[in-house]
Design a protein around this motif. Structure first.
Motif, mmCIF file in Angstrom:
data_model
loop_
_atom_site.group_PDB
_atom_site.id
_atom_site.type_symbol
_atom_site.label_atom_id
_atom_site.label_comp_id
_atom_site.label_asym_id
_atom_site.label_seq_id
_atom_site.Cartn_x
_atom_site.Cartn_y
_atom_site.Cartn_z
ATOM 1 N N GLU A 6 31.400 -4.346 -20.250
ATOM 2 C CA GLU A 6 30.148 -4.174 -19.493
ATOM 3 C C GLU A 6 30.095 -2.808 -18.808
ATOM 4 O O GLU A 6 29.043 -2.167 -18.762
ATOM 5 N N GLN A 7 31.208 -2.344 -18.286
ATOM 6 C CA GLN A 7 31.232 -1.063 -17.589
ATOM 7 C C GLN A 7 31.026 0.096 -18.565
ATOM 8 O O GLN A 7 30.320 1.050 -18.262
ATOM 9 N N VAL A 54 29.437 -0.048 -21.491
ATOM 10 C CA VAL A 54 28.042 -0.104 -21.934
ATOM 11 C C VAL A 54 27.127 0.460 -20.846
ATOM 12 O O VAL A 54 26.192 1.211 -21.128
ATOM 13 N N GLY A 55 27.415 0.122 -19.598
ATOM 14 C CA GLY A 55 26.624 0.656 -18.481
ATOM 15 C C GLY A 55 26.754 2.159 -18.352
ATOM 16 O O GLY A 55 25.773 2.865 -18.089
ATOM 17 N N LEU A 56 27.958 2.682 -18.553
ATOM 18 C CA LEU A 56 28.183 4.123 -18.488
ATOM 19 C C LEU A 56 27.432 4.838 -19.605
ATOM 20 O O LEU A 56 26.805 5.876 -19.388
ATOM 21 N N ARG A 57 27.450 4.268 -20.792
ATOM 22 C CA ARG A 57 26.709 4.864 -21.920
ATOM 23 C C ARG A 57 25.215 4.862 -21.623
ATOM 24 O O ARG A 57 24.511 5.827 -21.905
ATOM 25 N N PHE A 58 24.731 3.781 -21.022
ATOM 26 C CA PHE A 58 23.316 3.694 -20.672
ATOM 27 C C PHE A 58 22.945 4.756 -19.633
ATOM 28 O O PHE A 58 21.895 5.394 -19.734
ATOM 29 N N LYS A 59 23.807 4.972 -18.629
ATOM 30 C CA LYS A 59 23.557 6.024 -17.637
ATOM 31 C C LYS A 59 23.479 7.388 -18.311
ATOM 32 O O LYS A 59 22.632 8.213 -17.951
ATOM 33 N N CYS A 60 24.354 7.625 -19.270
ATOM 34 C CA CYS A 60 24.346 8.904 -19.989
ATOM 35 C C CYS A 60 23.049 9.072 -20.775
ATOM 36 O O CYS A 60 22.453 10.159 -20.777
ATOM 37 N N LEU A 61 22.615 8.014 -21.449
ATOM 38 C CA LEU A 61 21.360 8.082 -22.203
ATOM 39 C C LEU A 61 20.174 8.345 -21.281
ATOM 40 O O LEU A 61 19.299 9.158 -21.603
ATOM 41 N N LEU A 62 20.151 7.674 -20.147
ATOM 42 C CA LEU A 62 19.069 7.907 -19.186
ATOM 43 C C LEU A 62 19.074 9.344 -18.691
ATOM 44 O O LEU A 62 18.013 9.963 -18.549
ATOM 45 N N TYR A 63 20.237 9.886 -18.417
ATOM 46 C CA TYR A 63 20.336 11.274 -17.960
ATOM 47 C C TYR A 63 19.810 12.225 -19.037
ATOM 48 O O TYR A 63 19.027 13.134 -18.742
ATOM 49 N N GLU A 81 31.812 1.899 -12.716
ATOM 50 C CA GLU A 81 30.432 1.590 -12.340
ATOM 51 C C GLU A 81 29.809 2.644 -11.435
ATOM 52 O O GLU A 81 28.595 2.840 -11.461
ATOM 53 N N VAL A 82 30.605 3.323 -10.623
ATOM 54 C CA VAL A 82 30.035 4.268 -9.657
ATOM 55 C C VAL A 82 29.981 5.700 -10.178
ATOM 56 O O VAL A 82 29.527 6.596 -9.459
ATOM 57 N N ILE A 83 30.413 5.924 -11.405
ATOM 58 C CA ILE A 83 30.345 7.280 -11.970
ATOM 59 C C ILE A 83 28.888 7.700 -12.079
ATOM 60 O O ILE A 83 28.045 6.946 -12.579
ATOM 61 N N GLU A 84 28.594 8.892 -11.600
ATOM 62 C CA GLU A 84 27.256 9.465 -11.737
ATOM 63 C C GLU A 84 27.314 10.592 -12.753
ATOM 64 O O GLU A 84 28.269 11.366 -12.768
ATOM 65 N N ILE A 85 26.310 10.672 -13.566
ATOM 66 C CA ILE A 85 26.278 11.672 -14.631
ATOM 67 C C ILE A 85 25.370 12.818 -14.203
ATOM 68 O O ILE A 85 24.192 12.613 -13.917
ATOM 69 N N HIS A 86 25.944 14.024 -14.153
ATOM 70 C CA HIS A 86 25.192 15.225 -13.791
ATOM 71 C C HIS A 86 25.496 16.391 -14.732
ATOM 72 O O HIS A 86 25.134 17.522 -14.439
ATOM 73 N N ASP A 87 26.167 16.116 -15.837
ATOM 74 C CA ASP A 87 26.581 17.174 -16.759
ATOM 75 C C ASP A 87 26.091 16.835 -18.167
ATOM 76 O O ASP A 87 26.399 15.765 -18.701
#
Length: 95
Positions: free
Chosen positions: A70-71, A73-82, A22-28
């Motif tokens: 859930e985690q 799916v949330g990670l994939r969503f963060k990637c899409l937003l990035y 859940e706390v992974i941040e996408i910057h790449d």
């Protein structure tokens, strides 16, 4: 170690894994693209089995049984937003 302690240990480990995801941040850019390709947008196990146009049976989506569903799916969503917000990429090719 009794069974209750094993369950608590497993639950604690599972909660730690959930938190880490859940706390992974996408910057790449490349990592975001890879995760969008690897994590499916829908449950890959759902199937309707048909023979000669007749439905024999339906296998329901089993992804929600996965405790980390859930985690992911949330990670994939963060990637899409990035990819959309930061990189300006069209996200429809990942859907």
């Amino acid at each position: 170690m009794n069974l209750l302690n094993k369950v608590r240990l497993n639950n604690s480990l599972l909660n730690q894994i959930k938190y880490r995801l859940e706390v992974i941040e996408i910057h790449d850019y490349n990592l975001a693209k890879l995760l969008c390709k690897v994590i499916p947008s829908h449950c890959p196990f759902e199937r309707t089995v048909k023979i000669l146009g007749r439905t024999l049976f339906h296998i329901p989506p089993l992804c929600k049984i996965n405790p980390l569903y859930e985690q992911f799916v949330g990670l994939r969503f963060k990637c899409l937003l990035y990819l959309v917000d930061v990189c300006g990429e069209d996200a429809t090719k990942y859907c």
